[in-house]
Design a protein around this motif. Sequence first.
Motif, PDB file in Angstrom:
ATOM      1  N   ALA A  10       0.835  -1.206   0.000  1.00 18.42           N
ATOM      2  CA  ALA A  10       0.000   0.000   0.000  1.00 18.42           C
ATOM      3  C   ALA A  10       0.870   1.256   0.000  1.00 18.42           C
ATOM      4  CB  ALA A  10      -0.941  -0.015   1.200  1.00 18.42           C
ATOM      5  N   LYS A  11       1.929   1.255   0.795  1.00 16.49           N
ATOM      6  CA  LYS A  11       2.838   2.407   0.863  1.00 16.49           C
ATOM      7  C   LYS A  11       3.500   2.637  -0.493  1.00 16.49           C
ATOM      8  CE  LYS A  11       7.126   3.901   3.073  1.00 16.49           C
ATOM      9  NZ  LYS A  11       8.207   3.501   3.976  1.00 16.49           N
ATOM     10  N   ASN A  12       3.960   1.571  -1.134  1.00 17.51           N
ATOM     11  CA  ASN A  12       4.614   1.698  -2.432  1.00 17.51           C
ATOM     12  C   ASN A  12       3.656   2.212  -3.501  1.00 17.51           C
ATOM     13  OD1 ASN A  12       7.023   0.858  -1.380  1.00 17.51           O
ATOM     14  ND2 ASN A  12       6.971  -1.177  -2.267  1.00 17.51           N
ATOM     15  N   VAL A  13       2.411   1.741  -3.469  1.00 17.98           N
ATOM     16  CA  VAL A  13       1.408   2.223  -4.422  1.00 17.98           C
ATOM     17  C   VAL A  13       1.148   3.705  -4.167  1.00 17.98           C
ATOM     18  CG1 VAL A  13      -1.027   2.065  -5.075  1.00 17.98           C
ATOM     19  CG2 VAL A  13       0.346  -0.015  -4.882  1.00 17.98           C
ATOM     20  N   HIS A  14       0.966   4.054  -2.903  1.00 15.90           N
ATOM     21  CA  HIS A  14       0.667   5.445  -2.538  1.00 15.90           C
ATOM     22  C   HIS A  14       1.807   6.382  -2.913  1.00 15.90           C
ATOM     23  CE1 HIS A  14       0.343   8.892   0.267  1.00 15.90           C
ATOM     24  NE2 HIS A  14      -0.924   8.797  -0.063  1.00 15.90           N
ATOM     25  N   GLN A  15       3.049   5.947  -2.730  1.00 16.48           N
ATOM     26  CA  GLN A  15       4.202   6.804  -2.985  1.00 16.48           C
ATOM     27  C   GLN A  15       4.816   6.587  -4.368  1.00 16.48           C
ATOM     28  OE1 GLN A  15       6.887   6.132   0.288  1.00 16.48           O
ATOM     29  NE2 GLN A  15       5.593   7.227   1.721  1.00 16.48           N
ATOM     30  N   GLY A  16       4.234   5.694  -5.142  1.00 13.62           N
ATOM     31  CA  GLY A  16       4.799   5.367  -6.448  1.00 13.62           C
ATOM     32  C   GLY A  16       4.640   6.484  -7.460  1.00 13.62           C
ATOM     33  N   PRO A  17       5.472   6.468  -8.486  1.00 18.65           N
ATOM     34  CA  PRO A  17       5.422   7.526  -9.502  1.00 18.65           C
ATOM     35  C   PRO A  17       4.094   7.567 -10.255  1.00 18.65           C
ATOM     36  CG  PRO A  17       6.865   5.728 -10.198  1.00 18.65           C
ATOM     37  CD  PRO A  17       6.482   5.457  -8.772  1.00 18.65           C
ATOM     38  N   GLU A  18       3.442   6.414 -10.398  1.00 15.85           N
ATOM     39  CA  GLU A  18       2.161   6.408 -11.109  1.00 15.85           C
ATOM     40  C   GLU A  18       1.131   7.271 -10.376  1.00 15.85           C
ATOM     41  OE1 GLU A  18       4.134   2.301 -11.475  1.00 15.85           O
ATOM     42  OE2 GLU A  18       3.613   3.619  -9.822  1.00 15.85           O
ATOM     43  N   MET A  19       1.071   7.120  -9.046  1.00 12.55           N
ATOM     44  CA  MET A  19       0.119   7.890  -8.248  1.00 12.55           C
ATOM     45  C   MET A  19       0.489   9.368  -8.263  1.00 12.55           C
ATOM     46  SD  MET A  19      -2.650   7.793  -6.349  1.00 12.55           S
ATOM     47  CE  MET A  19      -2.878   6.202  -5.578  1.00 12.55           C
ATOM     48  N   THR A  20       1.759   9.672  -8.119  1.00 13.60           N
ATOM     49  CA  THR A  20       2.221  11.060  -8.090  1.00 13.60           C
ATOM     50  C   THR A  20       1.861  11.780  -9.387  1.00 13.60           C
ATOM     51  OG1 THR A  20       4.040  10.439  -6.644  1.00 13.60           O
ATOM     52  CG2 THR A  20       4.255  12.529  -7.802  1.00 13.60           C
ATOM     53  N   VAL A  21       2.123  11.140 -10.514  1.00 10.02           N
ATOM     54  CA  VAL A  21       1.832  11.740 -11.816  1.00 10.02           C
ATOM     55  C   VAL A  21       0.325  11.939 -11.982  1.00 10.02           C
ATOM     56  CG1 VAL A  21       1.894  11.296 -14.313  1.00 10.02           C
ATOM     57  CG2 VAL A  21       3.936  10.913 -12.929  1.00 10.02           C
ATOM     58  N   ALA A  22      -0.455  10.925 -11.605  1.00 10.81           N
ATOM     59  CA  ALA A  22      -1.906  11.017 -11.774  1.00 10.81           C
ATOM     60  C   ALA A  22      -2.510  12.111 -10.899  1.00 10.81           C
ATOM     61  CB  ALA A  22      -2.557   9.672 -11.460  1.00 10.81           C
ATOM     62  N   VAL A  23      -2.092  12.185  -9.655  1.00 10.87           N
ATOM     63  CA  VAL A  23      -2.631  13.206  -8.750  1.00 10.87           C
ATOM     64  C   VAL A  23      -2.204  14.598  -9.211  1.00 10.87           C
ATOM     65  CG1 VAL A  23      -2.526  14.098  -6.386  1.00 10.87           C
ATOM     66  CG2 VAL A  23      -2.886  11.660  -6.786  1.00 10.87           C
ATOM     67  N   ALA A  24      -0.980  14.745  -9.668  1.00 11.69           N
ATOM     68  CA  ALA A  24      -0.514  16.042 -10.167  1.00 11.69           C
ATOM     69  C   ALA A  24      -1.327  16.472 -11.383  1.00 11.69           C
ATOM     70  CB  ALA A  24       0.972  15.974 -10.512  1.00 11.69           C
ATOM     71  N   ALA A  25      -1.627  15.532 -12.275  1.00 13.77           N
ATOM     72  CA  ALA A  25      -2.417  15.860 -13.468  1.00 13.77           C
ATOM     73  C   ALA A  25      -3.823  16.310 -13.084  1.00 13.77           C
ATOM     74  CB  ALA A  25      -2.471  14.655 -14.415  1.00 13.77           C
ATOM     75  N   ILE A  26      -4.438  15.601 -12.143  1.00 14.48           N
ATOM     76  CA  ILE A  26      -5.776  15.999 -11.697  1.00 14.48           C
ATOM     77  C   ILE A  26      -5.722  17.368 -11.026  1.00 14.48           C
ATOM     78  CG2 ILE A  26      -7.611  15.482 -10.031  1.00 14.48           C
ATOM     79  CD1 ILE A  26      -7.208  12.520 -10.732  1.00 14.48           C
ATOM     80  N   ASN A  27      -4.737  17.577 -10.189  1.00 10.70           N
ATOM     81  CA  ASN A  27      -4.587  18.867  -9.510  1.00 10.70           C
ATOM     82  C   ASN A  27      -4.430  20.004 -10.522  1.00 10.70           C
ATOM     83  OD1 ASN A  27      -4.218  20.519  -7.114  1.00 10.70           O
ATOM     84  ND2 ASN A  27      -2.098  20.672  -7.764  1.00 10.70           N
ATOM     85  N   ASN A  28      -3.590  19.796 -11.520  1.00  6.36           N
ATOM     86  CA  ASN A  28      -3.376  20.829 -12.539  1.00  6.36           C
ATOM     87  C   ASN A  28      -4.647  21.099 -13.334  1.00  6.36           C
ATOM     88  OD1 ASN A  28      -0.717  21.100 -11.752  1.00  6.36           O
ATOM     89  ND2 ASN A  28       0.062  19.742 -13.333  1.00  6.36           N
ATOM     90  N   ALA A  29      -5.383  20.035 -13.694  1.00  2.53           N
ATOM     91  CA  ALA A  29      -6.615  20.212 -14.455  1.00  2.53           C
ATOM     92  C   ALA A  29      -7.678  20.928 -13.616  1.00  2.53           C
ATOM     93  CB  ALA A  29      -7.136  18.854 -14.944  1.00  2.53           C
ATOM     94  N   MET A  30      -7.759  20.581 -12.342  1.00  2.00           N
ATOM     95  CA  MET A  30      -8.727  21.252 -11.473  1.00  2.00           C
ATOM     96  C   MET A  30      -8.354  22.719 -11.277  1.00  2.00           C
ATOM     97  SD  MET A  30      -9.561  18.277  -8.691  1.00  2.00           S
ATOM     98  CE  MET A  30     -10.532  19.362  -7.670  1.00  2.00           C
ATOM     99  N   SER A  31      -7.068  23.002 -11.194  1.00  2.00           N
ATOM    100  CA  SER A  31      -6.621  24.386 -11.071  1.00  2.00           C
ATOM    101  C   SER A  31      -7.037  25.198 -12.292  1.00  2.00           C
ATOM    102  CB  SER A  31      -5.103  24.450 -10.905  1.00  2.00           C
ATOM    103  OG  SER A  31      -4.727  23.909  -9.667  1.00  2.00           O
ATOM    104  N   ALA A  32      -6.909  24.581 -13.469  1.00  2.00           N
ATOM    105  CA  ALA A  32      -7.311  25.273 -14.700  1.00  2.00           C
ATOM    106  C   ALA A  32      -8.800  25.602 -14.674  1.00  2.00           C
ATOM    107  CB  ALA A  32      -6.975  24.413 -15.921  1.00  2.00           C
ATOM    108  N   ILE A  33      -9.609  24.691 -14.159  1.00  2.00           N
ATOM    109  CA  ILE A  33     -11.048  24.964 -14.061  1.00  2.00           C
ATOM    110  C   ILE A  33     -11.308  26.099 -13.081  1.00  2.00           C
ATOM    111  CG2 ILE A  33     -13.246  24.017 -13.222  1.00  2.00           C
ATOM    112  CD1 ILE A  33     -12.512  21.428 -14.621  1.00  2.00           C
ATOM    113  N   GLY A  34     -10.587  26.107 -11.966  1.00  2.96           N
ATOM    114  CA  GLY A  34     -10.734  27.198 -11.001  1.00  2.96           C
ATOM    115  C   GLY A  34     -10.339  28.531 -11.600  1.00  2.96           C
ATOM    116  N   VAL A  35      -9.230  28.541 -12.342  1.00  4.10           N
ATOM    117  CA  VAL A  35      -8.794  29.773 -13.007  1.00  4.10           C
ATOM    118  C   VAL A  35      -9.852  30.209 -14.008  1.00  4.10           C
ATOM    119  CG1 VAL A  35      -7.097  30.718 -14.636  1.00  4.10           C
ATOM    120  CG2 VAL A  35      -6.323  29.410 -12.651  1.00  4.10           C
ATOM    121  N   ASN A  36     -10.379  29.251 -14.774  1.00  3.46           N
ATOM    122  CA  ASN A  36     -11.413  29.589 -15.755  1.00  3.46           C
ATOM    123  C   ASN A  36     -12.629  30.209 -15.080  1.00  3.46           C
ATOM    124  OD1 ASN A  36      -9.921  28.722 -17.885  1.00  3.46           O
ATOM    125  ND2 ASN A  36     -11.165  26.937 -18.362  1.00  3.46           N
TER     126      ASN A  36
END
Length: 145
Positions: free
Chosen positions: A45-71
């Motif tokens: 669970a720790k490896n999945v949570h801290q893995g690069p796949e999760m980091t990239v996916a969460v960053a992408a969602i965060n960036n997309a949500m930020s764009a909606i907020g800016v819009n």
Amino acid sequence: MDEMKGDHKAEIEELKSENADLAKKLEDLQATKAWLLTEGAQLLAKNVHQGPEMTVAVAAINNAMSAIGVNSRVHGGYLHALKKKTPYGEVPLINRNAEAELNTVIACFDSLTFLVVNDLPKLVNEPLSKINDTLFFTGGASSKE
């Protein structure tokens, strides 16, 4: 007669050796099971949570949500600008594709696969030491410490 005794002795020694091998395998299986239940699942669970796949996916969602907020804020500014007759094309920073981009990254997040999970079946016939070494990320803490 002595020849039969010799044959039986050889068979008994062979069976003793097989029994010792089986006892060792059973001990290894019990240790593996205990480790998987006590440390392995948490480590996975720790490896999945801290893995690069999760980091990239969460960053992408965060960036997309930020764009909606800016819009949203830009849209409010645009409505304000309309009152002053400012053309929509002149409103800076608006990303007209923000919602589509958010939907795309959410779909990517929902279909994530994790290398650490995909590699587990390859460890089925490996000893506990190999499983332990494989599950720990380089530079990570070890249960051996």
